[in-house]
Scaffold this motif. Structure first.
Motif, short mmCIF file in Angstrom:
data_model
loop_
_atom_site.label_atom_id
_atom_site.label_comp_id
_atom_site.label_asym_id
_atom_site.label_seq_id
_atom_site.Cartn_x
_atom_site.Cartn_y
_atom_site.Cartn_z
N GLY A 153 -55.48 21.75 -5.54
CA GLY A 153 -54.10 22.23 -5.16
C GLY A 153 -52.79 22.08 -5.77
O GLY A 153 -52.22 22.60 -6.08
N ALA A 154 -53.39 20.88 -7.05
CA ALA A 154 -52.36 20.80 -8.25
C ALA A 154 -52.64 21.70 -9.28
O ALA A 154 -51.77 21.58 -10.44
CB ALA A 154 -52.50 19.29 -8.39
N GLY A 155 -53.73 22.58 -9.38
CA GLY A 155 -53.79 23.31 -10.26
C GLY A 155 -54.85 22.72 -11.30
O GLY A 155 -55.20 23.57 -12.43
N ASP A 156 -55.66 21.78 -10.94
CA ASP A 156 -56.62 21.03 -12.04
C ASP A 156 -57.79 21.47 -11.46
O ASP A 156 -58.41 20.94 -10.52
CB ASP A 156 -56.25 19.83 -12.35
N THR A 157 -58.75 22.73 -11.78
CA THR A 157 -59.84 22.74 -11.12
C THR A 157 -61.24 22.48 -12.24
O THR A 157 -62.38 22.39 -12.14
CB THR A 157 -60.05 24.24 -11.09
N LYS A 158 -60.55 22.08 -13.67
CA LYS A 158 -61.55 21.60 -14.70
C LYS A 158 -62.18 20.39 -14.41
O LYS A 158 -63.21 20.02 -14.44
CB LYS A 158 -60.68 21.76 -16.08
N THR A 159 -61.31 19.36 -13.84
CA THR A 159 -61.99 18.06 -13.60
C THR A 159 -62.70 17.95 -12.69
O THR A 159 -63.88 17.59 -12.70
CB THR A 159 -60.81 17.02 -13.14
N PRO A 160 -62.67 18.76 -11.42
CA PRO A 160 -63.81 18.76 -10.54
C PRO A 160 -65.11 19.39 -11.04
O PRO A 160 -66.17 19.15 -10.86
CB PRO A 160 -63.34 19.51 -9.21
N MET A 161 -64.63 20.44 -12.01
CA MET A 161 -66.09 21.04 -12.50
C MET A 161 -66.89 20.12 -13.46
O MET A 161 -67.93 19.92 -13.43
CB MET A 161 -65.63 22.20 -13.61
N LYS A 162 -66.07 19.33 -14.19
CA LYS A 162 -66.85 18.53 -15.09
C LYS A 162 -67.56 17.45 -14.36
O LYS A 162 -68.91 17.10 -14.60
CB LYS A 162 -65.58 17.81 -16.31
N LEU A 163 -67.02 16.91 -13.30
CA LEU A 163 -67.65 15.68 -12.55
C LEU A 163 -68.73 16.22 -11.47
O LEU A 163 -69.92 15.79 -11.42
CB LEU A 163 -66.66 15.26 -11.62
N GLY A 164 -68.73 17.64 -11.23
CA GLY A 164 -69.68 18.31 -10.56
C GLY A 164 -71.07 18.49 -11.38
O GLY A 164 -72.07 18.12 -11.09
N ILE A 165 -70.64 18.81 -12.57
CA ILE A 165 -71.65 18.87 -13.62
C ILE A 165 -72.57 17.51 -13.80
O ILE A 165 -73.81 17.49 -13.72
CB ILE A 165 -71.32 19.57 -15.10
N LEU A 166 -71.61 16.56 -13.94
CA LEU A 166 -72.27 15.09 -14.20
C LEU A 166 -73.14 14.71 -12.95
O LEU A 166 -74.12 14.40 -12.97
CB LEU A 166 -71.12 14.09 -14.45
N MET A 167 -72.59 15.00 -11.59
CA MET A 167 -73.18 14.75 -10.79
C MET A 167 -74.45 15.41 -10.41
O MET A 167 -75.58 15.01 -10.09
CB MET A 167 -72.43 15.14 -9.33
N ASN A 168 -74.62 16.73 -10.85
CA ASN A 168 -75.93 17.56 -10.79
C ASN A 168 -76.91 16.98 -11.95
O ASN A 168 -77.98 16.85 -11.70
CB ASN A 168 -75.71 18.85 -11.10
#
Length: 456
Positions: A153-168
């Motif tokens: 919502g704040a315009g930061d979609t890169k951090t969730p992407m990076k953490l999602g890749i780590l999770m995977n």
């Protein structure tokens, strides 16, 4: 080389990390299914159905996440950083607390739900063991999903992407070690996939929480350890209609899955395989859903509804192109997409392959309207209009998916008219047709324009 205008650049800047992040999240499930699939149709059906039970709990998580994204986007658009920070804090508390009763629900009633869905005793036994582990991580899963929504919502979609890749990555490694018992780890079978998923989710959340706490991101988690009823109330006021909407959808999906389950374990396994493959295909739609939600909310926060509307039109054009490519792949190469999920040694290999391929062809026809549905739904929810999607879901899913799936699947007799039924294929046709009707209803709601004047 693609050339984007200003609106398209803003959309793509937010959409591509959201697409990649959600692909990573989806890969978590795909890796589970591919490895579990090597254990046979029973394990595949148990994990797939257990995952469906888990998915039924998503409406509660969506209540906080949707309200958080809409509010944070408005605050960021209005340059009100303090309120955005407060919304993040309160949403994390709400999400974690709501995850606790969900966890307990899965532990107590998981096996009963599987039985109600029509699963056979061997599927119930294995699926319940999977569910008990998976649900243990729900408080953390809820909090993590909400934090990611606030950042988007704040315009930061890169951090969730990076953490999602780590999770995977964590999940994939632990899948191999725990499902098959490699390198000295216990051989847990399908239950090992649940442990791998939970540990991956927890790792991603803890690192994300540290980054928020440290002030390195666009939002900062400043724990006051106090409850602010006004902010929590605003989050829930926006989010509760989404919870009801998702609850209705989950209830309908419960009925729908019960219909599919009653066509047999092989049909269920084919459905689960097709569903997992399709989940990758609609990732572009999810990315544009996130981008549209954030930009519409920010545009309204700036007091510029025309800007928000232009964003939606651009998103519809862009997602249509992406989903056309995905539709072609699903329809043209279904067997190749299904192969990694089925073991050739399984005695049901041929039939699962045939049915799952038919599934992908049927849903491929509706991929473009599915993309439009995602964008339009994201626009309405990003504006804070969560009631309209709730009403549309309540009507469309029942009339255009559940009823046709049952009647055309099992057959019916009305006077001299007797229809034998098409089996599980009818259920898939009904699902695809319903995508068209729901997209049309969302378009009608968007064109009415009431979303421009919603107060949050």
């Amino acid at each position: 080389m693609l050339r984007f205008n200003e609106n398209q650049r803003r959309l793509w800047k937010l959409a591509w990390p959201a697409i990649m992040g959600n692909i990573s999240q989806t890969l978590l499930n795909l890796v589970d299914m591919m490895m579990v699939g090597q254990l046979g149709a029973l394990a595949l059906a148990a994990v797939g159905l257990g995952g469906q039970v888990s998915w039924f709990m998503m409406p509660i998580m969506a209540a906080v996440a949707t309200g958080t994204l809409a509010l944070v986007a408005r605050f960021v658009g209005a340059k009100d950083g303090a309120s955005a920070t407060l919304a993040l804090e309160q949403s994390l508390y709400l999400a974690f607390l709501l995850g606790i009763p969900v966890m307990l629900f899965g532990w107590v009633f998981g096996d009963d739900i599987l039985r109600i869905m029509g699963a056979k005793p061997d599927v119930v036994a294995l699926g319940y063991e999977y569910i008990k582990v998976l649900f243990a991580f729900y408080p953390i899963r809820f909090a993590g999903f909400t934090a990611f929504s606030a950042l988007r919502g704040a315009g930061d979609t890169k951090t969730p992407m990076k953490l999602g890749i780590l999770m995977n990555v964590v999940n994939a490694v632990l899948d191999y070690l725990l499902i098959f018992g490699k390198l000295g780890f216990p051989k847990l079978g399908p239950v090992g996939a649940a442990w791998a998923s939970g540990i991956g989710i927890t790792t991603s959340f803890l690192i994300g929480l540290y980054l928020l706490w440290s002030g390195r991101l666009v939002l900062r988690f400043k724990p006051s350890w106090s409850f602010h009823p006004d902010m929590a109330g605003r989050i829930l006021r926006i989010g509760i209609p989404t919870m009801v909407e998702r609850g209705i959808f989950s209830f309908y999906n419960f009925i729908y899955m019960s219909i599919v389950t009653r066509f047999g374990t092989v049909a269920l396994a084919a459905h689960q395989v097709g569903l997992r493959v399709e989940s990758i295909a609609y990732m572009p739609a999810f990315g544009f859903n996130v981008a549209t939600s954030a930009l519409v909310g920010q545009g309204l926060g700036e007091g510029n509804p025309e800007k928000a509307e232009r964003t939606v039109y651009e998103a519809l054009k862009m997602v249509g192109l992406f989903m056309a490519v995905m539709a072609f792949i699903l329809i043209a190469f279904p067997r190749y997409l299904v192969m990694p999920f089925i073991s050739p040694s399984d005695p049901n290999y041929g039939e699962v392959m045939r049915l799952a391929s038919i599934y992908l062809i049927i849903v491929g026809i509706s991929e473009i309207p599915l993309g439009w549905l995602f964008v339009l739904g994201g626009a309405l929810r990003g504006a804070g209009d969560t009631k309209t999607p709730m009403y549309i879901t309540a009507v469309s899913k029942l009339l255009f998916r559940i009823v046709p799936a049952y009647l055309l699947g099992f057959g019916f007799t009305i006077g001299p008219i007797h229809f034998e039924g098409l089996g599980v294929i009818a259920a898939w046709i009904a699902m695809s047709l319903e995508t068209f009707t729901t997209a049309a209803l969302f378009w009608w709601a968007f064109k009415r324009g009431k979303w421009k004047y919603v107060k949050v």
